[in-house]
Write an enzyme that holds these catalytic residues in place. Structure first.
Site, PDB file in Angstrom:
ATOM      1  N   SER A 289      49.373 -41.597 -20.763  1.00  0.00           N
ATOM      2  CA  SER A 289      48.101 -41.580 -20.057  1.00  0.00           C
ATOM      3  C   SER A 289      46.942 -41.121 -20.944  1.00  0.00           C
ATOM      4  CB  SER A 289      48.236 -40.697 -18.808  1.00  0.00           C
ATOM      5  OG  SER A 289      47.130 -40.838 -17.957  1.00  0.00           O
ATOM      6  N   ASP A 300      41.907 -47.828 -32.751  1.00  0.00           N
ATOM      7  CA  ASP A 300      41.092 -49.046 -32.738  1.00  0.00           C
ATOM      8  C   ASP A 300      39.845 -48.911 -33.595  1.00  0.00           C
ATOM      9  OD1 ASP A 300      42.891 -50.309 -31.139  1.00  0.00           O
ATOM     10  OD2 ASP A 300      41.571 -50.573 -29.413  1.00  0.00           O
ATOM     11  N   LYS A 314      51.680 -45.518 -19.923  1.00  0.00           N
ATOM     12  CA  LYS A 314      51.039 -45.365 -18.607  1.00  0.00           C
ATOM     13  C   LYS A 314      49.552 -45.646 -18.763  1.00  0.00           C
ATOM     14  CE  LYS A 314      49.899 -42.292 -14.817  1.00  0.00           C
ATOM     15  NZ  LYS A 314      48.453 -42.614 -14.916  1.00  0.00           N
TER      16      LYS A 314
END
Length: 455
Positions: A289, A300, A314
């Site tokens: 999460s 990224d 998740k």
């Protein structure tokens, strides 16, 4: 002619509207019929069951069942469970220190909390809670298990855990006030080690304090390891704060709901607590999460190198909706999916590391037999990723310690420091040391899996 055409179109529209209304009425009638069926069943149980029943208990169980049928993370929180959730996000509660979730009629450990009673007893991510005080935990909801595990500080609870390839582990845990210090840190030579164990209301502030302390202890610090292993997540706002602390600009995460226009984007503001120094983020299959939001954002934006094992996966957003002001508890309901800045879905896939490294030889064997890996993809009711991608299947990790590697050493952390010594560049990373299994991509895991099978 044109008038006839317009009249015809109007008639067609009215016909379509009437058909849609009729269909809606059919759906409404079916819903009312099923609600009547629920009332009928409740009446029969009250009249015919072998012993008297508690209406509230039955209805709460029905609500719980309805929510868990949606996905593993939607749930009904009874008033006590709603109170526990608020305590956890505030950073303190009394219990044994476990983040848990339900799957297939069992409750499993997502992650033990650092320094808590369960962690000290050797409980690990993926362990199944099979019994509490000698009574089976099969079929219990997360709220029911949580209620049994919580209690006054100083009291004891006997819990049995099941683990792949091992005998049942029965431990007696002494409940205590879990004061969640979500961020800790230390200097390791030229580098700073920052451990984030959970994401709560205090995490952003604590991170600022720890980073300032490390920089004062070693003004010549050359980089940081941010350890998110076995961090089961927490508040979205805390994950955004941590990501923002290391990013100067750009999107951190987006969440997308049921409708195309239900998109929220969160972006970084100028300022980098690490002053541009290299960062390595450590993850494993207990990182879930909020941990995955941070790892995905830094990866990224090429702000950090991610080392370890693919995270839990998740990638869904839960909104907590109090019922009657919280007097009747609350609903925790999935309302959106998370996406990393590149548009990749976290859900059921997780964050794949830039350098895949297992902590131990045994852990590498588990990854090679990934049906034993506890992840979001293991849930039969999990949401799909919505982008057509799938989690990587059974495989041998790229690097794994040999069987002789000392159990008290942390190979993942050692490789994280190696990456920092290489300036954060994998193309400058020194080769794995002697005694480490290095597996070329695409190698079949059959031999490794057989060699490490517990039978």
């Amino acid at each position: 002619m044109r008038r006839l055409l317009l009249v015809g179109c109007a008639a067609l529209a009215l016909g379509a509207g009437a058909a849609a209304m009729a269909q809606q009425n059919v759906r409404n009638n079916e819903t009312f019929r099923m609600l009547e069926l629920f009332g009928d069943v409740l009446a029969v149980v009250k009249q015919a069951y072998v012993v008297p029943v508690d209406d509230r208990k039955l209805i709460e169980a029905s609500l719980s069942g309805m929510m868990t049928a949606l996905d593993p993370h939607s749930s009904y929180l009874a008033p006590a469970g709603f109170g526990e959730l608020r305590e956890r996000t505030e950073g303190q509660y009394s219990g044994v220190g476990l983040t848990i979730s339900a799957e297939g009629g069992f409750v499993k450990v997502i992650s033990p909390m650092d320094g808590g009673p369960a962690a000290r007893a050797g409980v690990q991510a993926g362990d199944v809670i099979s019994a509490i005080e000698g009574s089976t935990a099969a079929g219990l909801s997360v709220s029911e298990v949580s209620e049994k595990l919580r209690g006054a500080a100083g009291t004891e609870v006997r819990v049995t855990f099941l683990r792949d390839g091992s005998d049942p582990l029965e431990v007696t845990l002494t409940r205590e006030i879990i004061k969640i210090e979500s961020v800790t840190g230390r200097i390791e030579g030229d580098f700073g080690y920052v451990r984030i164990s959970t994401f709560n209301e205090n995490t952003g502030r604590e991170l600022n304090e720890v980073m300032a302390r490390l920089q004062s202890e070693n003004p010549g610090i050359k980089g940081y390891v941010v350890d998110l292993r076995n961090n089961g997540g927490g508040l979205l706002s805390a994950a955004i704060a941590v990501s923002d602390a290391f990013l100067e600009r750009g999107e951190i995460v987006s969440q997308r709901g049921r409708k195309p226009d239900q998109i929220e984007r969160y972006s970084a503001r100028p300022g980098d607590l690490a002053n541009g120094l290299p960062i390595v983020v450590l993850v494993n299959y207990g990182s879930a999460s909020a941990s995955e939001i941070v790892a995905g954002a830094l990866q990224d934006h090429e702000r950090a190198t991610v080392v370890g094992l693919t995270s839990f996966g998740k990638g869904s957003v839960q909104t907590v909706i109090p019922l009657r002001g919280g007097e009747d508890g609350a609903l925790s309901i999935t309302t959106a999916r998370y996406y990393t800045p590149s548009g990749a879905s976290i859900q059921k896939i997780g964050i794949e590391p830039d350098l895949e490294v297992s902590r131990s030889f045994a852990e590498a064997g588990i990854v090679a037999r990934s049906n034993f890996i506890y992840s979001e993809a293991a849930y039969s009711t999990a949401l799909d990723a919505s982008i057509g991608a799938e989690r990587k299947g059974p495989h041998v990790p790229f690097e794994a310690p040999g069987e002789d590697y000392p159990e008290d050493k942390d190979y993942q952390l050692e490789r994280a420091y190696d990456v920092l010594r290489a300036g954060g560049r994998l193309d400058q990373l020194a080769a794995a040391p002697k005694g480490i299994i290095v597996t070329p991509p695409g190698t079949e895991p059959t031999e490794f899996a057989a060699a490490t099978d517990p039978e």
